[in-house]
Design an enzyme around this catalytic site. Structure first.
Site, PDB file in Angstrom:
ATOM      1  NE  ARG A   1      -1.428  -1.527   3.675  1.00 54.70           N
ATOM      2  CZ  ARG A   1      -1.571  -1.624   4.994  1.00 54.70           C
ATOM      3  NH1 ARG A   1      -2.691  -1.272   5.561  1.00 54.70           N
ATOM      4  NH2 ARG A   1      -0.587  -2.052   5.760  1.00 54.70           N
ATOM      5  CD  GLU A   2       1.109   4.914  -4.394  1.00 50.56           C
ATOM      6  OE1 GLU A   2       1.115   6.117  -4.112  1.00 50.56           O
ATOM      7  OE2 GLU A   2       0.917   4.472  -5.538  1.00 50.56           O
TER       8      GLU A   2
ATOM      9  CE  LYS B   1      -1.470  -6.268  -7.353  1.00 52.84           C
ATOM     10  NZ  LYS B   1      -1.010  -5.513  -6.223  1.00 52.84           N
TER      11      LYS B   1
ATOM     12  CB  ALA C   1     -18.935   5.859   2.858  1.00 58.84           C
TER      13      ALA C   1
ATOM     14  CB  CYS D   1      -3.103  -0.297  -7.457  1.00 53.81           C
ATOM     15  SG  CYS D   1      -1.387   0.098  -7.137  1.00 53.81           S
TER      16      CYS D   1
HETATM   17  C1  UGA Z   1      -3.750  -0.950  -3.167  1.00 60.00           C
HETATM   18  C2  UGA Z   1      -3.898  -2.210  -2.291  1.00 60.00           C
HETATM   19  O1  UGA Z   1      -4.459  -1.843  -1.026  1.00 60.00           O
HETATM   20  C3  UGA Z   1      -2.548  -2.899  -2.081  1.00 60.00           C
HETATM   21  O2  UGA Z   1      -2.719  -4.086  -1.349  1.00 60.00           O
HETATM   22  C4  UGA Z   1      -1.962  -3.227  -3.466  1.00 60.00           C
HETATM   23  O3  UGA Z   1      -0.687  -3.830  -3.344  1.00 60.00           O
HETATM   24  C5  UGA Z   1      -1.826  -1.946  -4.268  1.00 60.00           C
HETATM   25  O4  UGA Z   1      -3.118  -1.328  -4.405  1.00 60.00           O
HETATM   26  C6  UGA Z   1      -1.238  -2.323  -5.601  1.00 60.00           C
HETATM   27  O5  UGA Z   1      -1.902  -3.035  -6.378  1.00 60.00           O
HETATM   28  O6  UGA Z   1      -0.053  -2.050  -5.845  1.00 60.00           O
HETATM   29  P1  UGA Z   1      -2.960   1.576  -2.728  1.00 60.00           P
HETATM   30  O7  UGA Z   1      -3.348   1.855  -4.143  1.00 60.00           O
HETATM   31  O8  UGA Z   1      -1.679   2.086  -2.219  1.00 60.00           O
HETATM   32  O9  UGA Z   1      -2.951  -0.021  -2.456  1.00 60.00           O
HETATM   33  O10 UGA Z   1      -4.094   2.216  -1.829  1.00 60.00           O
HETATM   34  P2  UGA Z   1      -5.247   1.757  -0.812  1.00 60.00           P
HETATM   35  O11 UGA Z   1      -4.839   2.037   0.564  1.00 60.00           O
HETATM   36  O12 UGA Z   1      -5.712   0.393  -1.111  1.00 60.00           O
HETATM   37  O13 UGA Z   1      -6.397   2.807  -1.216  1.00 60.00           O
HETATM   38  C7  UGA Z   1      -6.912   2.877  -2.534  1.00 60.00           C
HETATM   39  C8  UGA Z   1      -8.014   3.892  -2.621  1.00 60.00           C
HETATM   40  O14 UGA Z   1      -9.167   3.444  -1.922  1.00 60.00           O
HETATM   41  C9  UGA Z   1      -7.678   5.264  -2.033  1.00 60.00           C
HETATM   42  O15 UGA Z   1      -8.134   6.264  -2.916  1.00 60.00           O
HETATM   43  C10 UGA Z   1      -8.446   5.296  -0.723  1.00 60.00           C
HETATM   44  O16 UGA Z   1      -8.813   6.607  -0.354  1.00 60.00           O
HETATM   45  C11 UGA Z   1      -9.670   4.474  -1.091  1.00 60.00           C
HETATM   46  N1  UGA Z   1     -10.338   3.847   0.080  1.00 60.00           N
HETATM   47  C12 UGA Z   1      -9.692   2.911   0.827  1.00 60.00           C
HETATM   48  C13 UGA Z   1     -11.641   4.209   0.398  1.00 60.00           C
HETATM   49  O17 UGA Z   1     -12.259   5.067  -0.278  1.00 60.00           O
HETATM   50  N2  UGA Z   1     -12.259   3.616   1.461  1.00 60.00           N
HETATM   51  C14 UGA Z   1     -11.642   2.674   2.222  1.00 60.00           C
HETATM   52  O18 UGA Z   1     -12.268   2.165   3.182  1.00 60.00           O
HETATM   53  C15 UGA Z   1     -10.322   2.316   1.899  1.00 60.00           C
END
Ligand code: UGA
Length: 439
Positions: A157-158, A207, A255, A263
């Site tokens: 996760r970033e 993945k 939400a 990703c």
């Molecule tokens: C995501 C996955 O969580 C990682 O496991 C994966 O390795 C990575 O993609 C990848 O494929 O390389 P990342 O893109 O860094 O990681 O971000 P996330 O923390 O997953 O969040 C993604 C988006 O979802 C963000 O815009 C965040 O604001 C949103 N989000 C997340 C929500 O709107 N609600 C939530 O409850 C959680």
């Protein structure tokens, strides 16, 4: 062990740092000379807390090296990781040209057995394709050198990449031979994480399926939030109540105004493109994508309705990155919001602790503030787009005196609605009753 990591992007650099930290000698290969120069001085091309310090330490102790030429170091390395980018093509499919080029180089330069590990996110079936490319290169050289193709997807996760790379919840390894299993077990010996061995194709699907499922949770709660919003139900409480069921779990049920980043949107497009090509539609995933496409628009219409009009309104946009703790603005909701506001003739002042310079390149004419309070000056409304700590911790009592009107629209549900109402704000979130019945 000695390892080469091909591609010093986000995944490659983090992977290299993690293996070097566990005592392996890692050579990170990068084509871009400028990037290479900076990395050698421990300067990262992206923002990730704690990573530069560790990078510095590992370069100093000799475990992490950077090189421009794979051919110079390939003979020293038993394992080669491919960590180059796989951006989206216009039809949604992943562009494999960088992965294929890395494979050709490996086939061109390898002189003895290698474990060749694909860590880039690639469509199901890519392992087989890469296997053929390497064999074809060896054939051109009239060489019969054995190798194992291995899939080892990343789940970083970033913003939390270092933690995820050093202490992964699971390690997925797709491989077809005992030798490959042995090599990979040895590589991950020091990691205290469960390892799942599968076929290459299964690992590739794990993945995509993982990201698709997480995105499904988000779109599920976002769509439900639209209904909650209409009928006076608090989606935060609903998610809390649901999340205590261990079969559901509390994570990824926040939400908001949709998921972004490099990703989820890309991987979901790629999986949908595969499903279309295979004439096996994934209807749930299509809906996940559709909800995400329209979530920001839905929120902005709420904002417009509450303000009457956006024309000539001064709007403070707080947060530009796709999530906190990163400088990444790829597919960020902020970009859609700025576009919407400009189309509706609003004036924008934006603030973000890390992403400003990137957004400036896309929207050079809007105003940018150096602090959250500066952005709030004489604003008619505040839009919270990314839940950075410095935005949540704004002194909202003080802020009321700076604003022209006390209107706050919280796209991440990161403030306490009762507290905001008590302070006299018109506060709206995503799926929260605008006048909180609990107060
Ligand atoms: C995501 C996955 O969580 C990682 O496991 C994966 O390795 C990575 O993609 C990848 O494929 O390389 P990342 O893109 O860094 O990681 O971000 P996330 O923390 O997953 O969040 C993604 C988006 O979802 C963000 O815009 C965040 O604001 C949103 N989000 C997340 C929500 O709107 N609600 C939530 O409850 C959680």
């Amino acid at each position: 062990m000695n390892i080469a990591v091909i591609g010093a992007g986000y995944v490659g650099t983090t992977t290299g740092v993690a293996f070097a930290n566990y005592g392996h000698k890692v050579f990170v290969i990068e084509q871009d000379q400028e990037k290479l120069k900076k990395l050698r001085k421990s300067i990262l091309p992206f923002y990730e807390e704690g990573m530069e310090e560790l990078l510095k330490k590992l370069i100093a102790n000799g475990n992490l090296l950077f090189s421009h030429h794979l051919e110079e170091i390939i003979d020293q390395c038993e394992i080669l990781f491919i960590t180059v980018g796989t951006p989206s093509l216009p039809n949604g499919e992943a562009d494999l040209s960088y992965v294929e080029e890395a494979a050709r180089q490996i086939g061109r330069w390898m002189n003895e057995y290698k474990g060749i590990v694909i860590k880039s996110t690639v469509p199901i079936g890519t392992g087989e394709k890469i296997n053929k490319i390497i064999k074809a290169e060896l054939k051109k050289r009239n060489e019969e050198i054995s190798f194992d193709l291995i899939s080892n997807p990343e789940f970083l996760r970033e913003g939390k990449a270092l933690q995820d790379a050093l202490y992964p919840e699971r390690i997925v390894i797709g491989c077809e031979t005992e030798k490959a299993q042995k090599v990979m077990k040895e590589l991950y010996k020091e990691f205290n994480s469960p390892i799942v061995f599968t076929t290459i194709k299964d690992a590739e699907m794990i993945k995509y399926a993982s990201n698709a499922f997480l995105a499904t949770k988000i779109s599920f709660i976002n769509e439900l939030a639209r209904l909650c919003d209409k009928i006076g139900v608090n989606v935060i409480q609903v998610a809390k109540g649901m999340g205590l069921d261990s079969r559901i779990g509390p994570q990824f049920l926040q939400a908001g105004i949709g998921y972004g980043g490099s990703c989820f949107p890309k991987d979901i497009k790629a999986l949908l493109a595969l499903a279309t090509a295979e004439k096996t539609p994934l209807q749930i995933l299509q809906a996940v994508s559709d909800v995400n496409q329209t979530q920001t628009q839905w929120f902005m219409e709420k904002v417009k309705k509450a303000l009457g009009t956006l024309t000539d309104k001064r709007i403070a946009v707080l947060g530009l990155t796709f999530k906190p703790q990163t400088d990444d603005i790829r597919e960020a909701s902020s970009l859609k919001i700025i576009h919407y506001l400009l189309q509706n003739n609003a004036y924008i002042t934006a603030y973000d602790p890390q992403g400003t310079e990137h957004v400036k390149k896309i929207y050079p004419t809007i105003s940018y503030a150096k602090t959250p309070l500066e952005a709030l000056k004489e604003a008619d409304a505040v839009l919270i787009v990314t839940e950075w700590k410095e935005i949540i911790e704004i002194d909202w009592q003080k802020a009321k005196n700076i604003l022209s009107q006390p209107f706050v629209f919280d796209g991440r549900n990161c403030l306490n609605s009762s507290a905001m109402h008590k302070l006299g704000y018109h506060y709206e979130g995503v799926g929260i009753p605008s006048i909180d019945e609990s107060t």
